[in-house]
Design a protein around this motif. Structure first.
Motif, PDB file in Angstrom:
ATOM      1  N   THR B  70     120.434  90.751  61.859  1.00 60.13           N
ATOM      2  CA  THR B  70     118.927  90.732  61.807  1.00 60.13           C
ATOM      3  C   THR B  70     118.141  91.310  63.097  1.00 60.13           C
ATOM      4  OG1 THR B  70     118.820  89.097  60.255  1.00 60.13           O
ATOM      5  CG2 THR B  70     117.012  89.446  61.454  1.00 60.13           C
ATOM      6  N   VAL B  74     115.523  94.511  63.101  1.00 60.28           N
ATOM      7  CA  VAL B  74     114.152  94.386  63.261  1.00 60.28           C
ATOM      8  C   VAL B  74     113.835  95.241  64.356  1.00 60.28           C
ATOM      9  CG1 VAL B  74     112.513  92.838  64.033  1.00 60.28           C
ATOM     10  CG2 VAL B  74     114.092  91.946  62.371  1.00 60.28           C
ATOM     11  N   GLY B 110     111.840  94.245  57.911  1.00 62.94           N
ATOM     12  CA  GLY B 110     112.362  93.596  59.282  1.00 62.94           C
ATOM     13  C   GLY B 110     111.899  91.805  58.656  1.00 62.94           C
ATOM     14  N   ARG B 111     110.814  91.553  58.101  1.00 63.58           N
ATOM     15  CA  ARG B 111     110.375  90.401  57.752  1.00 63.58           C
ATOM     16  C   ARG B 111     111.484  89.633  56.686  1.00 63.58           C
ATOM     17  NH1 ARG B 111     105.042  90.736  56.532  1.00 63.58           N
ATOM     18  NH2 ARG B 111     105.702  91.626  54.404  1.00 63.58           N
ATOM     19  N   THR B 114     114.288  88.850  58.565  1.00 65.67           N
ATOM     20  CA  THR B 114     114.256  87.514  59.449  1.00 65.67           C
ATOM     21  C   THR B 114     114.332  86.221  58.568  1.00 65.67           C
ATOM     22  OG1 THR B 114     112.725  89.060  60.810  1.00 65.67           O
ATOM     23  CG2 THR B 114     112.568  86.759  61.438  1.00 65.67           C
ATOM     24  N   ILE B 226     114.486  89.920  69.395  1.00 67.04           N
ATOM     25  CA  ILE B 226     113.251  89.740  68.235  1.00 67.04           C
ATOM     26  C   ILE B 226     112.199  89.565  69.037  1.00 67.04           C
ATOM     27  CG2 ILE B 226     112.796  87.631  67.017  1.00 67.04           C
ATOM     28  CD1 ILE B 226     115.135  87.795  65.346  1.00 67.04           C
ATOM     29  N   LYS B 233     105.377  94.913  67.424  1.00 67.66           N
ATOM     30  CA  LYS B 233     104.712  94.769  66.172  1.00 67.66           C
ATOM     31  C   LYS B 233     103.526  94.735  66.405  1.00 67.66           C
ATOM     32  CE  LYS B 233     104.849  92.476  61.657  1.00 67.66           C
ATOM     33  NZ  LYS B 233     105.595  91.727  60.731  1.00 67.66           N
TER      34      LYS B 233
END
Lengths: 226, 314, 689
Positions: B70, B74, B110-111, B114, B226, B233
């Motif tokens: 992940t 991301v 990405g969400r 996550t 992250i 973001k």
């Protein structure tokens, strides 16, 4: 002088902006939960309305509209909010306003009403050639939203707020459909409004003392078979 | 072949990667000032990242490959989005890869991962974060689409570079519809980037955290990636908002000389947006989770009013 | 696909398709003969079914690729109305979709059905499986109303027997019965619709009117066309599970064996989409815009309600079944928009909407098939359908987990997989609504776009839940997991479906160019002229300036960044240590403290709960008199479909009332029955006089 240099299309642009703001404040009142917030929004709506009237007066070159703009300003931006403030202080209303339908649902109904009023005013838009014809849908929507507000709220003070918002919408409709009513009629309406506010105020005191509450649901107790 | 767009592309991605922590540092500094604290300076996020990169990883016993994959994913989606959203110039070879809807979907992937990573470790916190994050996302998405729709009505396109191009060519003026869409976009951006009043990026209080709850078990370089992606973001949402509503400063097609100027303007815009974010964050308190329906409902309402007023008033 | 066979008996796509269907009938017969050697029967029949499906795929690709229409008249049928078969690009497209998924599922079934060995005889499963496939192929090939309905019934009956395969459980029998009832009510509506159309095609009493060719040439008065459309739409909507006719779907699909669920959800529902497109765009052709609006609104309703129902489920297969309702809704959005654009004479936009709908048809077939196959593997391995009893399966079945994840990403409409492409195209079509002349449409269709966005985001939430609770975290169940990885044929079936998902997502331009001929035929415009004009990498519906997407670059871009970062960080990597999770010093964390399916969906249930009949009960058993420290907490949650109470209960009540009244006719005495006959004869004589 500012007004001599402003081209008409900029002014009509500003008119549609103000119309949008009136609509926004109408929605704001629909979902606002605090009573002081409601009054503040009502004040803003009155301000936008009076500015809008003035700009319409400029675009259409109708000078009597300046007077009604001034009238709106003094009545709806200064006098009525002041009366409402006094009323609330006297009645000692502090808590949040209760709504019957939940907020997101009210918003969706409101959006549907805007679409409906756009649909309803379509034939008028075709016939009219005024610069303000497109704001007619907004005016109708404002009336409907005021009515919706009266339906969805329980508190008596919010009922009168809804009534006043409705009147704002009607005034707005008159401005955008026919460049305003004759001045005599407008004075009359303004005076009626003021009277209505006073009468409502007196009413509220009576209701409050009779029921010890301002929730209009209490009125159901007036039914005889209770 | 003209090497210019390729260079701009590289430069833009580099700007994103390098500048994103500084922007977060700027927001934190402003916040410290607003609250009367001494700030750690603009460069603290860099030092944090550096520290995290040099640390060992403590991996939860139950973590599968999804947990380890992940952070890279991301980070990857953010960098790719940075190659598409016009930050410095609209002359990007990658720009046609994705229009705004695809960019929103890039953030969504990405969400998605996550949230899966939050579920992977098998704690109550991870699941809680994932569940809440997905709930907020599903309420924010319709509002986001409506805002995009309104902008695309005015500019006849959903491609960001094209929208900037149309605004430059003067076919678009400030309309009521666009200002509604802008307000809606700000609310959605606050929700999507996990700022107050939706989520608090600096909290680790168990019951209120959303994004932090999902990534609670990350450490070392995973956490660094992250965190860095989160900073990008925020940066990208600011840039997306700029491209949609106030693109002035972004270099137009084929104008090399405008790039340094664009850099300066970008920095200025970021500075101003930092002030806006901080004034929102200090002015508002974090909302209860179920008040968020009203918050995001308001965003949807604004976006829809934008769309309606485009047809009714414009 | 342009090659001319040299041998004398010219073989066209329709002959291949016919061969495929006959082959399936032969395989069904073969399976009946091989009753005593079950293992061989499974391997051989499913292998041959896979070959037959592949033949259909070839026929379909050929028919669409060449853009030709072939017809044959069979020697069987009624005296005046022999069976007509016709393979045009639309039929070819659906033949390809059905064939492709049947191929994957048949391969998968070789491994899957072996799980029943030793428990029960699988002969009926194999026979009806083949008949089911043959029925679906025949439905799309039928070119007259009679053959269509016969095929439709073969498909429905075969699937009924497949649903009831595990018939020892009461709820399975109940679900199958419900399925049968709804299927037949739908079939009656379709029959009536064809009756209306045939009546206007060649006049009443003429059997020739029942061929689709006659209907194509006829002109229908608008009111009768509307009647026919509404009847047909009702019938097909019942088959497709459109809200509010969806209630049978989540009952019947999950109880069938998983390979059959994959086919039912993946492709059987699509025959209804086929029917809607065939009736409107091909047979009736000219229609008012509000037909499209009806389809669009019901599509939106199905999409939103389907995904919300799905979120409330904790039965893995039921969840997937509700997602079929959602995806049928998304397909109908495309089809409905295409109808609206067509009736307002905007062929290019109609082509975009129609292609979006068809593309989603194809995508949904593949990923839903994949997901049901994955669910089948999970249930096969754990003997459990309830997600609350699962968890951590990714460690036991890494293949299945990864392939299931591909399905999850695809159905959640995330790039670069296939679900995203079709949803993106649907968005683009919705965003073109300002070009419509009707002001009401202009304002309302964007709302539809918002609802579609809501659906997509909720679907992502639902699949985080489905995947997270099933495969991630710790095992939640009470008994110890003895989960094992799926066997090779199952893995192969899922792998092929997953790769197809990726292919459809990354290379949409090829597929759009291929199926463009359908749009050209029915709405009179090609999409490929604008959609792939900038090369195969860029998908640009309408125009390059309006919107563009490149799945290849998204995939490659992410992969490049990931590998670059990975390599960069692993030049001198820090150590990785496995440690227990952070427990806040509590030290007694167990697997029951994880989030599960019910708790994951709680926030969304609370927000959208008013749409359902939700009842929650919390019972606290206080510990030593303190309610704050309960000894035990009991939580009960019951969610019901409001529509069941609002629509179905009254209908059930009325039918029982009517049947009780009619039941009074049955007196059991022969004289009474003779009296009935006597009265009937008298009445007939009076009328016929």
């Amino acid at each position: 002088m500012f007004k001599f240099y402003m081209p008409v299309n900029v002014a009509s642009h500003i008119i549609s902006f103000l119309a949008a703001l009136v609509l926004l404040t109408a929605f704001g009142m629909l979902v606002q939960k605090r009573i002081y917030g409601l009054i503040r929004l009502f004040t803003w709506q009155g301000l936008f309305l009076s500015l809008n009237t003035a700009f319409v007066g400029y675009v259409a070159n109708k000078h009597h509209l300046y007077i009604s703009a001034l009238l709106t300003l003094s009545l709806k931006v200064i006098l009525l909010p002041y009366i409402l403030h006094i009323l609330i202080q006297r009645l000692k209303i502090r808590k949040e306003v209760e709504t019957i339908v939940n907020v997101p649902m009210t918003m969706l109904i409101g959006i549907a009403l805007v679409i409906l009023s756009y649909h309803l005013t379509a034939p008028i838009r075709e016939l009219s050639n005024l610069t303000t014809r497109s704001t007619l849908a907004v005016a109708l929507a404002t009336v409907m939203l005021g009515l919706l507000m009266m339906i969805t709220r329980k508190h008596a003070v919010t009922e009168i707020m809804g009534f006043l918002a409705m009147e704002n919408g009607l005034f707005f409709a008159a401005t955008s459909a026919t460049y305003g009513m004759p001045l005599v009629v407008e004075f009359g309406v303004a005076f009626d409004l003021l009277m209505a506010a006073f009468i409502f105020g007196i009413f509220f005191f009576q209701i409050n003392t009779a029921f010890d509450s301002l929730s209009v649901e209490q009125m159901a107790r007036l039914k005889e078979d209770d | 072949m003209n090497p210019y767009p390729l260079i701009v592309e590289m430069l833009q991605i580099a700007t994103l990667i390098v500048l994103a922590p500084a922007f977060v540092g700027w927001v934190r500094t402003l916040k410290c000032w607003a609250q009367g604290r001494t700030s750690a300076g603009l460069f603290q996020p860099y030092r944090d990242l550096d520290k995290l990169f040099s640390k060992d990883i403590l991996l939860p016993e139950n973590a599968s490959w999804i947990f380890r994959f992940t952070p890279y994913l991301v980070f990857g989606t953010m960098v790719l989005a940075g190659g598409i959203i016009p930050i410095l110039s609209i002359d990007l070879p990658l720009a046609p890869t994705a229009d705004v809807i695809v960019i929103v979907a890039l953030f969504a992937i990405g969400r998605f991962f996550t949230a899966l990573a939050g579920m992977d470790i098998g704690t109550a916190f991870g699941g809680m974060g994932s569940s809440r994050e997905m709930m907020i996302a599903s309420l924010a998405e319709p509002a986001m689409l409506m805002a995009i729709f309104t902008v695309s009505l005015a500019n006849k396109s959903t491609s960001l570079s094209q929208i900037v191009h149309v605004i430059y060519s003067g076919q678009s003026v400030l309309r009521p519809s666009l200002s509604f869409a802008l307000l809606a976009f700000i609310l959605i951006a606050l929700a999507e980037t996990g700022r107050i009043p939706v989520d608090n990026p600096s909290t680790h209080l168990e019951l209120t955290m959303i994004h932090e709850a999902m990534i609670l078990e990350y450490s070392g370089r995973h956490l660094a990636l992250i965190e860095w992606a989160g900073m990008m973001k925020l940066f990208l949402f600011v840039m997306m908002g700029m491209a949609l509503f106030a693109p002035w400063g972004i270099a137009p097609r084929g104008d090399i000389a405008a790039i340094p100027y664009a850099l300066v303007i970008t920095a200025l815009k970021l500075g101003v947006m930092g002030i806006v974010i901080v004034s929102i964050e200090t002015g508002l308190a974090k909302m209860r989770l179920f008040r968020l329906t009203e918050f995001l409902g308001a965003a949807f309402l604004l976006a829809t009013l934008g769309m309606l007023s485009y047809f009714i008033l414009d | 696909m342009i090659f001319t066979p040299d041998f004398k008996l010219a073989v066209g796509p329709i002959e291949i398709a016919a061969a495929s269907i006959s082959m399936l009938f032969v395989v069904a017969l073969l399976a009946a003969l091989l009753k005593n050697s079950q293992r061989l029967a499974i391997t051989l029949s499913f292998f041959l079914a896979a070959v037959a499906s592949l033949l259909s795929v070839i026929a379909g690709i050929w028919a669409v690729g060449s853009g030709t229409t072939n017809q044959i008249v069979l020697l069987i049928g009624l005296p005046d109305l022999p069976f007509h078969m016709r393979l045009d690009p639309l039929a070819g497209f659906f033949l390809t979709v059905i064939g492709a998924l049947s191929f994957f599922v048949s391969v998968y079934s070789i491994g899957y059905v072996k799980g029943y060995l030793g428990h029960r005889s699988v002969t009926s499963l194999v026979i009806f499986y083949c008949l089911f496939l043959a029925g679906m192929f025949m439905v799309v090939l039928a070119d007259d109303a009679l053959f269509f309905l016969v095929s439709w019934e073969i498909m429905a009956a075969a699937s009924y027997f497949l649903v009831i395969f595990e018939n020892e459980r009461v709820e399975n029998r109940r679900a199958a019965f419900l399925y049968l009832v709804v299927a037949h009510v739908g079939a009656i509506a379709i029959l009536l619709s064809f009756g209306v159309l045939a009546g206007f095609a060649k006049g009443p009493g003429n059997f020739g009117g029942y061929t689709f060719d006659a209907m194509r040439q006829a002109h229908f008065p608008v009111e009768w066309a509307t009647v026919a459309f509404l009847l047909a739409f009702f019938g097909f909507a019942a088959k497709a599970g459109v809200v509010p006719l969806h209630v049978w779907l989540p009952e019947a699909h999950p109880v069938a064996p998983s390979n059959v669920s994959a086919l039912m959800s993946g492709v059987m529902l699509k025959t209804a989409i086929y029917g809607i497109i065939r009736i409107t765009f091909d047979l009736i052709r000219v229609f008012p815009w509000w037909w499209g609006a009806v389809v669009l609104i019901l599509g939106l309703l199905s999409a939103v309600m389907g995904v919300l129902y799905a979120l409330m489920q904790h039965d893995l297969k039921k969840l997937l079944a509700y997602h079929s309702v959602e995806n049928i809704g998304i397909i109908l959005i495309g089809v409905g928009l295409a109808m609206i654009f067509t009736s307002f004479n905007q062929p290019l936009y109609a082509a975009l909407a129609l292609i979006a709908g068809l593309y989603h048809t194809m995508n949904h077939a593949v990923f839903k098939g994949l997901l049901f196959m994955g669910a089948g593997a999970v249930i096969h391995a754990t003997n459990e359908r309830n997600m609350e009893e699962m968890g951590g399966l990714i460690h036991h079945m890494p293949w299945t987990a990864t392939l299931f994840l591909v399905g999850c990403i695809s159905i959640s409409a995330l790039p670069p997989f296939n679900g995203f492409v079709s949803e993106w195209l649907t968005f683009q079509a919705l965003l073109l609504s300002p070009s419509l002349p009707s002001p009401l449409m202009k304002l309302l269709i964007p709302m539809g776009a918002a609802l579609l966005a809501l659906t997509g985001a909720l679907a992502a939430a639902c699949f985080v839940k489905a995947f997270g609770v099933t495969f991630l975290g710790h095992w939640r169940g009470h008994h110890n997991p003895h989960a094992h990885e799926a066997n090779w044929p199952m893995r192969l079936g899922m792998l092929m479906a997953a790769l197809t998902c990726l292919g459809l997502g990354v290379l949409p331009t090829f597929f759009i160019e291929w199926m463009d001929v359908i749009a050209e035929q029915f709405v009179g415009s090609k999409l490929a002229a604008s959609a792939s004009i900038h090369g195969w990498m860029w998908l640009t519906p309408v125009s390059y300036h309006r919107a563009s997407y490149s799945g290849v670059i998204v995939l490659l871009g992410i992969l490049i960044v990931i590998s670059a970062v990975y390599l960069f960080l692993h030049v001198k990597p820090g150590a990785i240590r496995r440690v227990p999770i952070w427990d806040c010093g509590f030290e007694k964390i167990n697997q029951r403290m994880q989030y599960n399916a019910t708790s994951f969906a709680m926030p969304i249930r609370r927000i959208f709960g008013f749409l359902f009949n939700v009842r929650e009960e919390v019972n606290v058993v206080p510990h030593a008199g303190h309610k704050a420290f309960p000894k035990r907490l009991n939580y009960r949650l019951r969610i019901r479909d409001r529509l069941w109470n609002w629509i179905y209960k009254p209908i059930v009540g009325i039918s029982f009332w009517v049947s009780r009244k009619v039941g009074k006719l049955q007196q059991g005495r022969i004289q009474i029955y003779l009296l009935y006959s006597f009265i009937t004869i008298i009445i007939l004589l009076i009328f016929v006089r």
